[in-house]
Design an enzyme around this catalytic site. Structure first.
Site, short mmCIF file in Angstrom:
data_model
loop_
_atom_site.label_atom_id
_atom_site.label_comp_id
_atom_site.label_asym_id
_atom_site.label_seq_id
_atom_site.Cartn_x
_atom_site.Cartn_y
_atom_site.Cartn_z
N GLU A 23 8.08 1.78 12.07
CA GLU A 23 9.17 2.77 11.99
C GLU A 23 8.51 4.13 11.91
O GLU A 23 7.87 4.44 10.90
CB GLU A 23 10.04 2.51 10.76
CG GLU A 23 10.95 1.33 10.89
CD GLU A 23 12.05 1.53 11.91
OE1 GLU A 23 12.26 2.69 12.35
OE2 GLU A 23 12.69 0.54 12.29
N CYS A 37 12.69 11.52 8.15
CA CYS A 37 12.36 11.09 9.52
C CYS A 37 13.54 11.33 10.45
O CYS A 37 13.36 11.56 11.64
CB CYS A 37 11.95 9.63 9.54
SG CYS A 37 13.20 8.56 8.82
N LYS A 49 0.87 -1.18 0.00
CA LYS A 49 0.00 0.00 0.00
C LYS A 49 0.90 1.23 0.00
O LYS A 49 1.37 1.67 1.06
CB LYS A 49 -0.88 -0.04 1.25
CG LYS A 49 -2.24 0.57 1.12
CD LYS A 49 -2.24 2.01 0.73
CE LYS A 49 -1.93 2.95 1.87
NZ LYS A 49 -1.89 4.37 1.46
N GLU A 93 7.26 16.53 16.33
CA GLU A 93 7.84 16.43 14.99
C GLU A 93 7.17 17.48 14.09
O GLU A 93 5.94 17.58 14.05
CB GLU A 93 7.61 15.03 14.41
CG GLU A 93 8.27 14.87 13.06
CD GLU A 93 8.05 13.49 12.44
OE1 GLU A 93 6.89 13.06 12.32
OE2 GLU A 93 9.04 12.85 12.06
P1 NAD Z 1 1.48 8.77 7.46
O1 NAD Z 1 1.51 8.07 8.78
O2 NAD Z 1 0.49 9.84 7.26
O3 NAD Z 1 1.20 7.71 6.28
C1 NAD Z 1 2.04 6.58 6.07
C2 NAD Z 1 1.26 5.51 5.32
O4 NAD Z 1 0.22 4.99 6.16
C3 NAD Z 1 0.56 6.00 4.05
O5 NAD Z 1 0.65 5.02 3.05
C4 NAD Z 1 -0.87 6.20 4.53
O6 NAD Z 1 -1.83 6.17 3.49
C5 NAD Z 1 -1.03 5.02 5.48
N1 NAD Z 1 -2.08 5.16 6.50
C6 NAD Z 1 -2.71 6.30 6.92
N2 NAD Z 1 -3.60 6.00 7.90
C7 NAD Z 1 -3.51 4.66 8.12
C8 NAD Z 1 -4.15 3.76 9.02
N3 NAD Z 1 -5.06 4.18 9.92
N4 NAD Z 1 -3.81 2.45 8.99
C9 NAD Z 1 -2.88 2.01 8.10
N5 NAD Z 1 -2.24 2.82 7.21
C10 NAD Z 1 -2.55 4.13 7.22
O7 NAD Z 1 2.96 9.31 7.19
P2 NAD Z 1 3.49 10.15 5.94
O8 NAD Z 1 2.98 11.55 6.03
O9 NAD Z 1 3.29 9.40 4.69
O10 NAD Z 1 5.07 10.14 6.22
C11 NAD Z 1 5.71 11.04 7.09
C12 NAD Z 1 5.95 10.38 8.44
O11 NAD Z 1 6.70 9.19 8.26
C13 NAD Z 1 6.79 11.24 9.38
O12 NAD Z 1 6.25 11.16 10.66
C14 NAD Z 1 8.17 10.59 9.33
O13 NAD Z 1 8.97 10.82 10.45
C15 NAD Z 1 7.80 9.16 9.16
N6 NAD Z 1 8.90 8.41 8.57
C16 NAD Z 1 9.60 7.55 9.38
C17 NAD Z 1 10.69 6.84 8.87
C18 NAD Z 1 11.46 5.87 9.73
O14 NAD Z 1 12.19 5.04 9.18
N7 NAD Z 1 11.34 5.92 11.06
C19 NAD Z 1 11.04 7.01 7.53
C20 NAD Z 1 10.31 7.89 6.73
C21 NAD Z 1 9.23 8.58 7.27
#
Ligand code: NAD
Length: 481
Positions: free
Chosen positions: A246, A280, A174, A381
């Protein structure tokens, strides 16, 4: 030109059951629709899991050579397409071309690494009193749900899909709704590489992630994204299913009195402003010894001002757009809140809208000083180029303040004192620590992961020698005669 992406289910390219689609606009120019993709329904997600279940037996029985060959072939296809993929990534995700090229080039390296893992799924034998042979094997876990964010749309997905497939699992992927085209390009390479139908399925949409998590047939969920979404997923995973999370970070850089200030300023600028602060591991908190505070701030502000904002396909651009208009608004709110909390705005703080920038989501590097511990800028964040600088007196105060947040992903210290660096490395609450190096970046063969609210799960590390643990199930066999 707009690319129309479809779901990939059981080897077929299909629309959502109700035909609904969403669109992704170029973050550097919102007038351009870069991609559209299906807004999947529960029926679509269930069909993808059905296809993955159907493909499970044949793929788990495939030889290591077959799995390694498919991963290697996908890597070669991606290698040949680095230029096209990078250009599409710039348009869909927004990062500058050099960063997009770097990500597109590193993605096949992940697959090459995991191709080799197919041969390294080794067990052990155990001396036994009552039977001649006791041994263990590593089996696939079944269907793995892969849910990814938008900020590294190829790299992040490849480092989950690669090990999942190498271990003999099938996958429902996804991608983020911000980067459906990138998700599809990765899956397309696997299809062209000869991966059997149904082994890797892709469903797009805003709601599809939660639907995938809700499907009890998905044995393991590997998720990278925000801490808020991670919490929601964690609450919905019952006993007997695996989850790897993560999550976000509020990564600190500590600058001690003896630091080389030019190095420290460069470390801060790279950690905080590269990828427009949308990593991140990006650093949002700078904890500076008061004796060097003013000299360091002056250097950081100078480096912040040197950035050229614009669309990532222009060679002079060093900072691309933020992912969407909501992100720009949240930068404004974070800045205003910090000022209300007593911080001083040194540069930036308002959207960049001159000329062509008005059509995109641009926000300049923003530096605030006099930030107080415990305020939102010091603890939440931000995920953009807005940083808060706090004054500290010595390493003890810096460590106490740096550890006073719920996150624990990445951290750095700038110092020439080896003993201070070693103490910081041992006592900072973070999964990854850097000394005189930026908080950002990853080595594709070294462990990558966070602690506290930045990452949970028994097998939290992505990358590194233990990565296959999450994707395999240990079995112990007592062999009688
Ligand atoms: P997000 O949590 O909004 O979305 C991530 C994914 O989850 C997307 O594909 C989204 O459609 C899906 N999603 C949304 N709601 C969901 C639910 N209820 N159940 C399951 N899936 C769901 O994050 P984002 O805006 O895409 O990315 C930015 C965030 O990701 C930041 O907080 C960043 O720090 C984090 N990030 C962490 C790492 C790491 O390795 N720790 C790496 C990259 C990004």
């Amino acid at each position: 030109m707009t690319v129309e992406v479809r779901n990939r289910i059981g080897g077929q390219l299909v629309e959502a059951a109700d035909g609904a689609r969403f669109e992704r606009r170029n973050p550097a120019d919102r007038r351009q629709v870069v991609s559209t993709a299906p807004e999947s329904t529960a029926e679509d997600v269930a069909a993808a899991v059905d296809a993955a279940m159907d493909a499970t037996t044949a793929w788990r029985r495939s030889t290591p050579t077959r799995r390694a060959e498919v991963l290697g072939a996908a890597a070669r296809i991606l290698d040949r397409r680095v230029g096209e993929l990078a250009a599409e990534m710039v348009a869909e995700e927004g990062k500058p071309l050099a960063d997009a090229t770097n990500e597109a080039s590193r993605t096949p390296r992940n697959l090459d690494l995991y191709a080799g893992e197919a041969y390294r799924l080794t067990g052990a034998t155990f001396p036994s009193d009552d039977t001649p042979l006791v041994y263990s094997t590593l089996d696939p876990v079944g269907v793995v749900g892969v849910i990814t964010p938008w900020n590294f749309p190829l790299n992040m997905a490849s480092r989950k899909i690669g090990p999942a497939l190498a271990a003999g699992n099938t996958v429902v992927f996804k991608p983020s709704p911000m980067t459906p085209l990138m998700g599809d390009r990765l899956a397309e390479a696997f299809a062209e590489a000869g991966l059997p139908d149904g082994v890797l399925n892709v469903v797009h949409g805003v709601g599809a992630g939660a639907m995938l998590v809700a499907d009890e047939r998905v044995a393991a969920i590997t998720f990278t994204g925000s801490t808020a979404t991670g919490r929601a997923i964690h609450a919905n995973i019952g006993l007997g299913r695996r989850v790897q999370l993560e999550l976000g970070g509020k990564n600190p850089i500590v600058v001690l009195a003896d630091a080389d200030l030019d190095t420290a300023a460069a470390v801060v600028a790279r950690s905080s402003f590269s990828l427009s602060g949308q990593a991140c591991t990006g650093a949002g908190r700078i904890l500076v010894d008061e004796s060097v505070h003013d000299a360091l701030v002056e250097r950081i502000v100078r480096l912040a001002g040197a950035h050229v904002l614009g669309a990532g396909d222009r060679p002079e651009v060093t900072q691309g757009p933020l992912v969407d208009e909501r992100a720009v608004q949240s930068m404004v709110e974070a800045t205003d809140q910090a000022v209300r909390d007593g911080a001083t705005l040194c540069c930036g703080g308002r959207p960049a809208t001159a000329g062509d920038l008005a059509a995109g989501n641009f926000f300049p590097p923003t530096v605030l000083t006099d930030v107080r511990p415990g305020t939102p800028l010091a603890t939440r964040e931000i995920f953009g180029p807005v940083i808060g600088i706090e004054r500290v007196s010595g390493l003890d105060e810096a460590l106490a303040s740096a550890n006073g947040v719920e996150y624990g992903l990445s951290a750095a210290i700038c110092t020439r004192d080896l003993a201070a660096a070693q103490r910081f490395a041992a006592e900072i609450q973070a999964g990854m620590v850097r000394v005189n190096r930026p908080t950002v970046g990853a080595a594709f063969n070294a462990p990558f992961g966070g602690t506290k609210q930045s990452g949970t799960g028994l097998h939290r590390e992505q990358l590194g020698p233990t990565v296959m643990d999450f994707y395999t199930q240990l079995r112990t066999v007592w062999m009688g005669t």
